[in-house]
Each structure stands twice: as C-alpha cells, then as structure tokens.
Write a protein that holds these residues in place. Sequence first.
Motif, short mmCIF file in Angstrom:
data_model
loop_
_atom_site.label_atom_id
_atom_site.label_comp_id
_atom_site.label_asym_id
_atom_site.label_seq_id
_atom_site.Cartn_x
_atom_site.Cartn_y
_atom_site.Cartn_z
N LEU A 307 1.79 12.57 21.02
CA LEU A 307 1.48 11.21 20.57
C LEU A 307 0.00 11.06 20.26
CD1 LEU A 307 3.70 9.07 22.96
CD2 LEU A 307 3.79 9.06 20.47
N ALA A 308 -0.86 11.69 21.06
CA ALA A 308 -2.30 11.61 20.80
C ALA A 308 -2.63 12.27 19.46
CB ALA A 308 -3.08 12.28 21.93
N ASP A 309 -1.94 13.37 19.17
CA ASP A 309 -2.17 14.05 17.90
C ASP A 309 -1.70 13.17 16.74
OD1 ASP A 309 -3.09 16.45 16.58
OD2 ASP A 309 -1.00 16.82 16.05
N ALA A 310 -0.57 12.48 16.93
CA ALA A 310 -0.07 11.57 15.89
C ALA A 310 -1.04 10.40 15.68
CB ALA A 310 1.31 11.05 16.25
N GLU A 311 -1.66 9.94 16.76
CA GLU A 311 -2.61 8.84 16.64
C GLU A 311 -3.86 9.27 15.87
OE1 GLU A 311 -3.11 7.48 20.66
OE2 GLU A 311 -1.53 5.97 20.43
N LYS A 312 -4.25 10.54 16.00
CA LYS A 312 -5.37 11.04 15.22
C LYS A 312 -5.04 11.01 13.73
CE LYS A 312 -7.34 14.12 18.74
NZ LYS A 312 -7.59 15.54 19.11
N ALA A 313 -3.81 11.42 13.40
CA ALA A 313 -3.38 11.38 11.99
C ALA A 313 -3.35 9.94 11.50
CB ALA A 313 -2.01 12.03 11.85
N LEU A 314 -2.88 9.04 12.35
CA LEU A 314 -2.83 7.63 11.99
C LEU A 314 -4.24 7.07 11.76
CD1 LEU A 314 -0.89 5.23 11.68
CD2 LEU A 314 -1.16 4.79 14.12
N ALA A 315 -5.19 7.51 12.58
CA ALA A 315 -6.58 7.05 12.41
C ALA A 315 -7.12 7.47 11.05
CB ALA A 315 -7.45 7.62 13.53
N ARG A 316 -6.73 8.65 10.61
CA ARG A 316 -7.18 9.12 9.29
C ARG A 316 -6.62 8.24 8.19
NH1 ARG A 316 -5.69 14.84 6.48
NH2 ARG A 316 -6.97 14.59 4.62
N LEU A 317 -5.38 7.82 8.37
CA LEU A 317 -4.78 6.93 7.37
C LEU A 317 -5.44 5.56 7.39
CD1 LEU A 317 -1.03 7.87 7.95
CD2 LEU A 317 -2.50 8.62 6.07
N ASP A 318 -5.68 5.02 8.59
CA ASP A 318 -6.34 3.73 8.68
C ASP A 318 -7.75 3.78 8.09
OD1 ASP A 318 -4.22 2.42 9.81
OD2 ASP A 318 -4.94 2.57 11.87
N GLY A 319 -8.38 4.95 8.19
CA GLY A 319 -9.70 5.10 7.60
C GLY A 319 -9.70 4.85 6.11
N LEU A 320 -8.58 5.14 5.48
CA LEU A 320 -8.45 4.89 4.05
C LEU A 320 -8.53 3.40 3.75
CD1 LEU A 320 -7.79 6.82 1.60
CD2 LEU A 320 -5.46 5.93 1.76
N ALA A 321 -7.84 2.60 4.57
CA ALA A 321 -7.85 1.15 4.37
C ALA A 321 -9.23 0.56 4.64
CB ALA A 321 -6.81 0.50 5.29
N ARG A 322 -9.94 1.16 5.59
CA ARG A 322 -11.28 0.64 5.89
C ARG A 322 -12.27 0.97 4.77
NH1 ARG A 322 -9.73 2.48 10.89
NH2 ARG A 322 -10.96 4.39 10.74
N ARG A 323 -12.09 2.13 4.15
CA ARG A 323 -13.08 2.54 3.14
C ARG A 323 -12.88 1.84 1.81
NH1 ARG A 323 -15.15 8.61 1.45
NH2 ARG A 323 -16.75 7.85 0.03
N PHE A 324 -11.60 1.65 1.43
CA PHE A 324 -11.33 1.15 0.08
C PHE A 324 -10.91 -0.31 0.12
CE2 PHE A 324 -10.80 5.71 -0.23
CZ PHE A 324 -11.53 6.01 -1.38
N ALA A 325 -11.67 -1.13 -0.55
CA ALA A 325 -11.31 -2.54 -0.67
C ALA A 325 -10.68 -2.83 -2.02
CB ALA A 325 -12.56 -3.40 -0.50
N SER A 326 -10.44 -1.76 -2.81
CA SER A 326 -9.94 -1.95 -4.16
C SER A 326 -8.43 -2.17 -4.19
CB SER A 326 -10.28 -0.73 -5.02
OG SER A 326 -9.76 0.44 -4.41
N PHE A 327 -7.75 -1.99 -3.05
CA PHE A 327 -6.33 -2.36 -2.98
C PHE A 327 -6.15 -3.23 -1.75
CE2 PHE A 327 -6.66 1.47 -0.44
CZ PHE A 327 -5.83 1.23 0.64
N ASP A 328 -5.25 -4.16 -1.87
CA ASP A 328 -5.02 -5.13 -0.81
C ASP A 328 -3.74 -4.73 -0.07
OD1 ASP A 328 -4.39 -7.28 0.80
OD2 ASP A 328 -5.21 -8.75 -0.60
N VAL A 329 -3.91 -4.10 1.08
CA VAL A 329 -2.75 -3.62 1.84
C VAL A 329 -1.87 -4.78 2.27
CG1 VAL A 329 -2.02 -2.39 3.91
CG2 VAL A 329 -4.03 -1.61 2.66
N ALA A 330 -2.47 -5.86 2.75
CA ALA A 330 -1.69 -7.00 3.20
C ALA A 330 -0.84 -7.57 2.06
CB ALA A 330 -2.61 -8.08 3.76
N GLU A 331 -1.44 -7.68 0.87
CA GLU A 331 -0.70 -8.22 -0.28
C GLU A 331 0.44 -7.29 -0.65
OE1 GLU A 331 0.67 -8.56 -4.26
OE2 GLU A 331 -0.62 -6.92 -3.60
N LEU A 332 0.17 -5.99 -0.63
CA LEU A 332 1.19 -5.00 -0.99
C LEU A 332 2.40 -5.12 -0.06
CD1 LEU A 332 2.17 -2.34 -2.42
CD2 LEU A 332 0.98 -1.13 -0.60
N LEU A 333 2.12 -5.18 1.24
CA LEU A 333 3.20 -5.21 2.21
C LEU A 333 3.95 -6.53 2.17
CD1 LEU A 333 1.43 -3.40 5.14
CD2 LEU A 333 3.05 -2.46 3.51
#
Length: 468
Positions: A307-333
């Motif tokens: 689970l800790a390893d999966a959370e590291k992968a998840l953190a990498r994905l969340d990092g994408l949302a933090r870096r890019f403001a050019s897409f609106d994740v909330a609007e998409l979902l």
Amino acid sequence: MLNLYDTATGTVRPLELRAAGEVSMYVCGPTVYDLPHIGHGRANLTFDILRRYLSFTGLHVHHVANVTDVDDNIIKRALALGRTEADVAAEFEASWWEAMDALGDLRPQDAPHATEYIDRMVALVGELTARGMAYETPDGVYLEVAKVDGYGLLAQQPLESLQAGARVEANEDKRSPLDFALWKKAKEGEPSWDSPWGRGRPGWHTECVVMSLDLLGEGFDLHGGGQDLMFPHHENERAQAVADGKAFARHWMHHGWVEVEGTKMSKSLGNFSTLPDLLSRSDARAYRVLVLRAHYRSPIEVTPQTLADAEKALARLDGLARRFASFDVAELLARTEGGFVVEGSPPATGVDAGAVAAFRSRMDNDLDTPGALATIFELVTAAHSAADTGDEAEGGRLAHTAAVLLAALGLTLRADHGEIDEESARLVAERDEARSSRDFARADALRDELVGRGWTVEDTPSGTAIRR
C-alpha cells in the motif's frame, strides 16, 4: 473490441454483445452478515474498472449486483448477537455500501435483495421439479446434477471426475454428493416462507439465477465474481438455467483473490482485514492503484508495504495536478460523473490520440490494467519533460490526456497540498535554503522531520513541495 478470458471456454475471446451498444453485466454481491473485507474491495474494484472502461468506449452498461439477505451465516450471526436476521442484514448492508462509496465505486443500477424474489424462486424450484430435474427429500428440494447436460463446465472438469472427488456428506437422502439444495425446509426459529414443500427458504445458488434472468433477460452478456465462486456457486447457477431450458450468461469472468503471505484471504481462515479498517488508515485511491497494478486474474498481496508503494505512485499522479493548471480536474470529473463517456456523455477533447489508442489496446487485451497504467505513467513523464523544456502547452495537453485516462479507471487527481502550518512552512524554507547551499545532510534531516510531522515531501524544480 474488448477481449476477455472466458472461464467457460478457457480462452481469451471477444466479449460478444447480445445487443449492439449495450452490455448486460451481473456480478455476485455480498452476503451481509459481517463487515466487508479487503477481498470484497478487490472484487468490487475489478468490476467497477471494467464497467468504467466499457462506458469509456461508448457502451451503455446495465450493471446488476445482488444482496444476499437470507443465508446460514446471517442466521448464525443473528443468533450470536441476539437480534433478528433482518436487523443484522440491514446493518451490514449499510456498512457494505458505505465502504464501496468510499472506494469510489459506481453503484449498480440494480441491487436486488434475495428476500424480494422468494416467490419467483419458489416458482423456479416448482418448474425444475415438474421437469423431473429436481427431487424432494425430508430436508429440502435438490437439483439432480447428473441430469444437467455439461455439468462441470465452469469447474473445467467432467461430471464423472467431480463425482469421484466429491466430499461424502452425511445426507443419505441425496442421490449424489454433488446434488445441491434449491429449497431448504425450515428449522425451528429460522426465517421461512410458504412453498409447496412446506415452509423454508431458498438455497443460495438459486437466488442469482432468478434475479439475473429477471433483470437482464436470457442470454445476458457477462457474469462475474471471484475465482472461488466458479465452482460450485456459479456452476450451480448455470445448471439451474440449463435445467429450466433458459439461455444463461454468454461470458464468464473471474478475478483472482487477495493473498496474505501466499494464502487466500477469507473469513473462514480468519486472516482478513476489514475494508473500513484499511480505508481509515490509507487513501482509498491507493487501493485502487494496487488493484490496477495487478492483472485481474492474478492474486494480489495487500500489506502495509504494497500500500505504501501504491501511495508513492499516487503521489506522482497527484503531482501532475499540482504542476499543471492548464486542465481543470474538478470540471473534468464533474462532467463525466467520475469516469469518462459515462452513460453516453461526450468524449473529452484535446486528448493525445496516440496515447488513447495505446491505452485502449492494453485494456482490450484481457483488461491489461498494469499495461494501461504504464501507458499513463509514460504520459506523466512526457508531460513533465515537455514543461521542463518550456513547452507548457504540450505538457498541459499530455497532462490532460493522463487525467482523462485515469478518470476512465476511476482514479481522481488531487492538487491540494493540505493546510500547511507555520512550523512546517518554516522547515520547508530551511530545507530549500540547505539545498541551495548544497548542505544535503541538513536537507535530508529536515525531510525526515517533515515526514515525522505527517507530510509527504517532494523535490520539484520550484523547491520543496509537501502534502498530507
């Protein structure tokens, strides 16, 4: 076209649909006598991912999952607690839906309860008896499996082999150890209903036959569940439909189980953790990542380490949302109700066609979620690389594509860091200063201090980033 392993044929073959553009899917649901365990979580996630992907391809999915609210285990639990069976079933059904909602699973369009279908079950047992396929004994009514053509299909063994290996039971009134109860005559104090054979209740295997055929009709597309349900449960469902002259499921899908140190996790073995307990200690999305990382037919180990390893992968994905403001994740979902092309909603625009094609190629190959996830992580890397070279537009386009594909798997991205307290903010500033002066020992010590305060620490081009 989606190709899935079919348990009945033992091959990976196209999921051929009864009606163009529509998928009818029946999944065995819970027997509600205890809290759901993490094996149940894996099961629901598997079929949630399948359903979302089918919707992603533009298909309308009719998803049915039953609730068994009358059963031997419910009766035993009610007796142990000194409560009614209905109270026990209601309590643990509520716990079930709460846990599945926390996982982010879409609820089935229909969730029939066994007790709502007793009359139809009595009618089926009566029909099988009239056809000479079932017989009455002092304790119930049994299906005579020797009269069912092809019995043993899902066990992938002929009837003779199954009979030779059958466990000998004390019930001498059965014509074969493999014959199974369609109707159980009531014992004192048990819940019961009227029938031509006296008061009693249906056998477990009878419930799903009646409910699936009523809600989805004959020859529905897909029947799913865990590998432990292949035989006897699913085979006994199929046998009743065959004995009644009905076309049953066209495709059978079974997922692997959760293992604890190489042993299947189950309530009977006592080696299970409850799903609510896991969700209270881990990000629910991390469990979805863990399930996606394994092929659905393979076992998975759920441990603090995995689970800790999966959370590291998840953190990498969340990092994408933090870096890019050019897409609106909330609007998409919001537009896609947590998925993509859900119930005919329009597809997203501005996505990378090549990446979507690669994703679909992986998923169409027997729901290869590890490969599909690898495709998404390649997009994540490419998005960051593009932005690092100054091409923010291309980075944003690739990040948007990754977000769309993750939504198709039921994974949401979170850009928030969590509220940063004054002391933690001071440590972040000190760490950035230490890194600037190349005092890496001090920077590492400050990282450890931040981790000890409950933060995940990431190094980014703009400095230290922390999040809960």
